[in-house]
Design a protein around this motif. Sequence first.
Motif, mmCIF file in Angstrom:
data_model
loop_
_atom_site.group_PDB
_atom_site.id
_atom_site.type_symbol
_atom_site.label_atom_id
_atom_site.label_comp_id
_atom_site.label_asym_id
_atom_site.label_seq_id
_atom_site.Cartn_x
_atom_site.Cartn_y
_atom_site.Cartn_z
ATOM 1 N N ARG A 13 0.831 -1.198 0.000
ATOM 2 C CA ARG A 13 0.000 0.000 0.000
ATOM 3 C C ARG A 13 0.867 1.250 0.000
ATOM 4 N N GLY A 14 0.459 2.250 -0.730
ATOM 5 C CA GLY A 14 1.180 3.500 -0.761
ATOM 6 C C GLY A 14 0.758 4.412 0.370
ATOM 7 N N LEU A 15 1.461 5.523 0.496
ATOM 8 C CA LEU A 15 1.199 6.470 1.570
ATOM 9 C C LEU A 15 -0.188 7.106 1.425
ATOM 10 N N HIS A 16 -0.582 7.397 0.184
ATOM 11 C CA HIS A 16 -1.899 7.999 -0.057
ATOM 12 C C HIS A 16 -3.010 7.110 0.506
ATOM 13 N N ASP A 17 -3.000 5.849 0.138
ATOM 14 C CA ASP A 17 -4.019 4.916 0.606
ATOM 15 C C ASP A 17 -3.947 4.731 2.114
ATOM 16 N N SER A 18 -2.727 4.682 2.663
ATOM 17 C CA SER A 18 -2.556 4.462 4.101
ATOM 18 C C SER A 18 -3.111 5.621 4.919
ATOM 19 N N LEU A 44 3.960 11.307 -3.959
ATOM 20 C CA LEU A 44 4.540 10.992 -2.655
ATOM 21 C C LEU A 44 5.557 9.859 -2.724
ATOM 22 N N ALA A 45 6.006 9.495 -3.930
ATOM 23 C CA ALA A 45 7.007 8.427 -4.080
ATOM 24 C C ALA A 45 8.361 8.965 -3.647
ATOM 25 N N ILE A 46 8.644 8.876 -2.344
ATOM 26 C CA ILE A 46 9.851 9.481 -1.794
ATOM 27 C C ILE A 46 11.000 8.500 -1.642
ATOM 28 N N GLY A 47 10.733 7.203 -1.816
ATOM 29 C CA GLY A 47 11.807 6.221 -1.783
ATOM 30 C C GLY A 47 12.458 6.030 -0.434
ATOM 31 N N ASP A 48 11.825 6.497 0.630
ATOM 32 C CA ASP A 48 12.376 6.368 1.979
ATOM 33 C C ASP A 48 11.295 5.778 2.862
ATOM 34 N N GLN A 49 11.428 4.505 3.137
ATOM 35 C CA GLN A 49 10.394 3.788 3.878
ATOM 36 C C GLN A 49 10.236 4.345 5.290
ATOM 37 N N PRO A 86 14.670 23.017 -6.227
ATOM 38 C CA PRO A 86 15.220 21.653 -6.327
ATOM 39 C C PRO A 86 15.818 21.152 -5.014
ATOM 40 N N GLU A 87 16.439 22.076 -4.249
ATOM 41 C CA GLU A 87 17.079 21.657 -3.000
ATOM 42 C C GLU A 87 16.114 21.710 -1.815
ATOM 43 N N ASP A 88 14.872 22.138 -2.068
ATOM 44 C CA ASP A 88 13.891 22.239 -0.994
ATOM 45 C C ASP A 88 12.699 21.346 -1.323
ATOM 46 N N ASP A 89 12.857 20.066 -1.063
ATOM 47 C CA ASP A 89 11.853 19.044 -1.345
ATOM 48 C C ASP A 89 11.359 18.520 -0.002
ATOM 49 N N ARG A 90 10.102 18.813 0.318
ATOM 50 C CA ARG A 90 9.596 18.490 1.645
ATOM 51 C C ARG A 90 8.194 17.899 1.564
ATOM 52 N N ILE A 91 7.876 17.067 2.557
ATOM 53 C CA ILE A 91 6.509 16.610 2.777
ATOM 54 C C ILE A 91 5.954 17.405 3.955
ATOM 55 N N VAL A 92 4.800 18.030 3.749
ATOM 56 C CA VAL A 92 4.175 18.823 4.799
ATOM 57 C C VAL A 92 2.871 18.143 5.214
ATOM 58 N N GLY A 158 17.666 10.884 1.842
ATOM 59 C CA GLY A 158 18.047 9.645 2.491
ATOM 60 C C GLY A 158 18.324 9.903 3.950
ATOM 61 N N SER A 159 17.919 8.983 4.815
ATOM 62 C CA SER A 159 18.128 9.158 6.245
ATOM 63 C C SER A 159 18.791 7.939 6.842
ATOM 64 N N ASN A 160 19.704 8.193 7.781
ATOM 65 C CA ASN A 160 20.353 7.112 8.514
ATOM 66 C C ASN A 160 19.747 6.952 9.891
ATOM 67 N N ALA A 161 18.589 7.586 10.095
ATOM 68 C CA ALA A 161 17.955 7.504 11.405
ATOM 69 C C ALA A 161 17.608 6.061 11.727
ATOM 70 N N ALA A 162 17.676 5.732 13.024
ATOM 71 C CA ALA A 162 17.284 4.403 13.454
ATOM 72 C C ALA A 162 15.812 4.209 13.176
#
Length: 205
Positions: A13-18, A44-49, A86-92, A158-162
């Motif tokens: 399921r994608g984020l939209h449906d969720s 919303l295809a951000i490639g970061d689970q 281009p350098e300011d790509d955010r989900i709000v 990309g994030s290295n967050a736990a």
Amino acid sequence: VAAGMPTSLRGGRGLHDSVHRTVRRFSEQTGTDATIDCDDDETLAIGDQQLQVVILRITQESLANIRGHAFAHNVEVTVMRMRDEPEDDRIVVTITDDGAGFDVDAQERERRDGCRAPGHGYGLTDMRRRVDRFGGTLRIDSAPGSGTTVQASLPVHGSNAASDDDGIMRGARSEVATSGTIQVATSDATSGVAIDEVLHGRGSR
């Protein structure tokens, strides 16, 4: 991450449906009129689970706070991708309700001084923790009798967050009755949201 992934994000399921499933279930369970404005999955295809998990958890935690404290009649949820530069790509993510509201400054003082009542304000603390891990910002606008708006802005990178759900079930304990009913007691709203998601996905109550 998969082990801690919300049930509504599993199975492809994608984020939209969720987000829609989460808000729709909240509305059905509480009788609150809830509207959703959410970008499509292609946008919303951000490639970061992990970031997807954070976005959904913020939505869930905000709705849990509304359910437990706001007594709202109307809720609006928006999830939008903002790419002005281009350098300011955010989900709000923005969640607005017309409920009881609260004194933001007073709660912040309680948090800072460590004098909060049990269960008071921990949902917002968890949201701050989640947003901080991804280098985002969290804004809370509220006043007694004037409703609340929670807005999280999260950079897409990309994030290295736990895993964001490390310890999400802390403080929870469950007892299984002979009838198969699962009774759960939690120490904060975050755990309750996570457990509700698991139980809903398994068809339990």
